[in-house]
Scaffold this motif. Structure first.
Motif, PDB file in Angstrom:
ATOM      1  N   TYR A 166      -5.275   1.211 -13.015  1.00  9.94           N
ATOM      2  CA  TYR A 166      -4.440   1.496 -11.847  1.00  9.94           C
ATOM      3  C   TYR A 166      -4.977   0.797 -10.604  1.00  9.94           C
ATOM      4  O   TYR A 166      -4.224   0.184  -9.841  1.00  9.94           O
ATOM      5  CB  TYR A 166      -4.364   2.997 -11.602  1.00  9.94           C
ATOM      6  CG  TYR A 166      -3.756   3.349 -10.262  1.00  9.94           C
ATOM      7  CD1 TYR A 166      -2.381   3.240 -10.058  1.00  9.94           C
ATOM      8  CD2 TYR A 166      -4.557   3.759  -9.196  1.00  9.94           C
ATOM      9  CE1 TYR A 166      -1.820   3.530  -8.828  1.00  9.94           C
ATOM     10  CE2 TYR A 166      -4.003   4.054  -7.966  1.00  9.94           C
ATOM     11  CZ  TYR A 166      -2.638   3.946  -7.782  1.00  9.94           C
ATOM     12  OH  TYR A 166      -2.081   4.235  -6.562  1.00  9.94           O
ATOM     13  N   GLU A 193       5.089  -8.661 -18.487  1.00  7.17           N
ATOM     14  CA  GLU A 193       4.041  -7.892 -17.812  1.00  7.17           C
ATOM     15  C   GLU A 193       4.149  -6.405 -18.127  1.00  7.17           C
ATOM     16  O   GLU A 193       3.135  -5.700 -18.214  1.00  7.17           O
ATOM     17  CB  GLU A 193       4.114  -8.127 -16.300  1.00  7.17           C
ATOM     18  CG  GLU A 193       2.930  -7.540 -15.526  1.00  7.17           C
ATOM     19  CD  GLU A 193       1.601  -8.108 -15.974  1.00  7.17           C
ATOM     20  OE1 GLU A 193       0.606  -7.369 -15.921  1.00  7.17           O
ATOM     21  OE2 GLU A 193       1.546  -9.275 -16.400  1.00  7.17           O
ATOM     22  N   SER A 244      -1.069  -5.571  -6.164  1.00 10.49           N
ATOM     23  CA  SER A 244       0.196  -5.290  -5.486  1.00 10.49           C
ATOM     24  C   SER A 244       0.073  -5.333  -3.962  1.00 10.49           C
ATOM     25  O   SER A 244       1.064  -5.560  -3.268  1.00 10.49           O
ATOM     26  CB  SER A 244       0.731  -3.914  -5.921  1.00 10.49           C
ATOM     27  OG  SER A 244      -0.050  -2.857  -5.384  1.00 10.49           O
ATOM     28  N   ILE A 245      -1.136  -5.120  -3.451  1.00  9.08           N
ATOM     29  CA  ILE A 245      -1.320  -5.119  -1.997  1.00  9.08           C
ATOM     30  C   ILE A 245      -1.926  -6.434  -1.497  1.00  9.08           C
ATOM     31  O   ILE A 245      -2.326  -6.539  -0.339  1.00  9.08           O
ATOM     32  CB  ILE A 245      -2.181  -3.930  -1.541  1.00  9.08           C
ATOM     33  CG1 ILE A 245      -3.570  -3.952  -2.181  1.00  9.08           C
ATOM     34  CG2 ILE A 245      -1.472  -2.619  -1.830  1.00  9.08           C
ATOM     35  CD1 ILE A 245      -4.479  -2.805  -1.743  1.00  9.08           C
ATOM     36  N   ASN A 269       1.427 -12.305 -17.513  1.00  9.06           N
ATOM     37  CA  ASN A 269       0.834 -12.881 -16.315  1.00  9.06           C
ATOM     38  C   ASN A 269       0.686 -14.392 -16.435  1.00  9.06           C
ATOM     39  O   ASN A 269       0.607 -14.961 -17.521  1.00  9.06           O
ATOM     40  CB  ASN A 269      -0.571 -12.295 -16.095  1.00  9.06           C
ATOM     41  CG  ASN A 269      -0.512 -10.921 -15.503  1.00  9.06           C
ATOM     42  OD1 ASN A 269       0.448 -10.548 -14.860  1.00  9.06           O
ATOM     43  ND2 ASN A 269      -1.554 -10.161 -15.733  1.00  9.06           N
ATOM     44  N   THR A 289      -4.233  -2.974 -10.789  1.00  4.74           N
ATOM     45  CA  THR A 289      -2.845  -3.333 -10.481  1.00  4.74           C
ATOM     46  C   THR A 289      -2.500  -3.012  -9.026  1.00  4.74           C
ATOM     47  O   THR A 289      -1.719  -3.738  -8.397  1.00  4.74           O
ATOM     48  CB  THR A 289      -1.875  -2.595 -11.416  1.00  4.74           C
ATOM     49  OG1 THR A 289      -2.127  -1.184 -11.371  1.00  4.74           O
ATOM     50  CG2 THR A 289      -2.053  -3.073 -12.848  1.00  4.74           C
ATOM     51  N   LEU A 290      -3.090  -1.952  -8.478  1.00  3.18           N
ATOM     52  CA  LEU A 290      -2.866  -1.632  -7.070  1.00  3.18           C
ATOM     53  C   LEU A 290      -3.416  -2.742  -6.187  1.00  3.18           C
ATOM     54  O   LEU A 290      -2.757  -3.174  -5.230  1.00  3.18           O
ATOM     55  CB  LEU A 290      -3.536  -0.298  -6.722  1.00  3.18           C
ATOM     56  CG  LEU A 290      -3.484   0.108  -5.243  1.00  3.18           C
ATOM     57  CD1 LEU A 290      -2.047   0.324  -4.789  1.00  3.18           C
ATOM     58  CD2 LEU A 290      -4.321   1.369  -5.005  1.00  3.18           C
TER      59      LEU A 290
END
Length: 213
Positions: free
Chosen positions: A138, A94, A145-146, A2, A141-142
């Motif tokens: 999770y 990553e 991602s959004i 990152n 990271t979700l």
């Protein structure tokens, strides 16, 4: 690896000794990805110590497990520092930054559950803690991602889980020597489970508020 803005905030990166060792590693023919993979090796050793303790109940196995957990965390620290401060980041970094952690957390937490002798459901607690640990990552990271900010808040982020478990290893070792019980390890897993649930909720709520704002 990152970018610095998306890294887990850790004050230990400012410690002079840590920076010196990170520079030493950066000067060697060692990649951040190799350091990341090594963290799984230490997690396996910690898991082996817990599983051996389940059979033999030697107190020193818990001390060794705690030491291996801390070695795993040091790998997690130095892979990022070698990548960013050492200028060795790669496009695949990553993947190596995240996937080993998703393996290491369940290995350690599930095996810690099976190490508990005083109740019959220690294994179930370990699996619950391991799955929730993966769930916290999770959701993080979700969120990213959004389009929501990367969220490392606790109360039971990775470093918090491992700190609780390491302290529990030391106290349980003393408990085994003097009382032949392991209540501390049981309590630690319950605390980790409860903390992970709260962490999942907090991270989800933060992303929801950001996206709806």
């Amino acid at each position: 690896m990152n970018e610095p803005s998306a890294r887990r905030p850790l004050k230990v990166r400012d410690v002079k000794l840590v920076n010196t060792f990170a520079r030493y590693l950066s000067g060697k023919n060692i990649t951040p990805n190799q350091i990341s993979v090594t963290s799984v090796f230490f997690a396996l050793l910690a898991a082996a110590c817990f599983l051996l303790f389940a059979h033999y109940a030697y107190w020193w196995l818990l001390i060794l497990a705690g030491l291996m957990i801390q070695c795993r965390l040091l790998c997690n620290l130095f892979d990022g520092m070698v990548a960013v401060e050492g200028g060795k980041s790669t496009k695949s970094g990553e993947l190596f930054n995240d996937i080993p952690d998703r393996i290491a957390d369940p290995l350690i937490l599930v095996s810690a559950g099976y190490a508990i002798h005083i109740v019959s459901y220690g294994g179930e607690l370990g699996w619950c803690a391991g799955l929730l640990a993966v769930m916290t990552a999770y959701i993080r990271t979700l969120n990213a991602s959004i389009g929501a900010p990367v969220d490392f808040k606790g109360p039971m982020a990775k470093q918090h889980r491992m700190a609780v478990l390491t302290i529990a290893c030391v106290i349980t070792a003393l408990e085994v020597v003097f009382q032949q019980t392991d209540y501390t390890l049981l309590i630690a897993l319950i605390v980790i489970i409860a903390g992970c649930v709260i962490t999942c909720i907090r991270r989800t709520v933060s992303a929801y508020r950001f996206l709806e704002a």
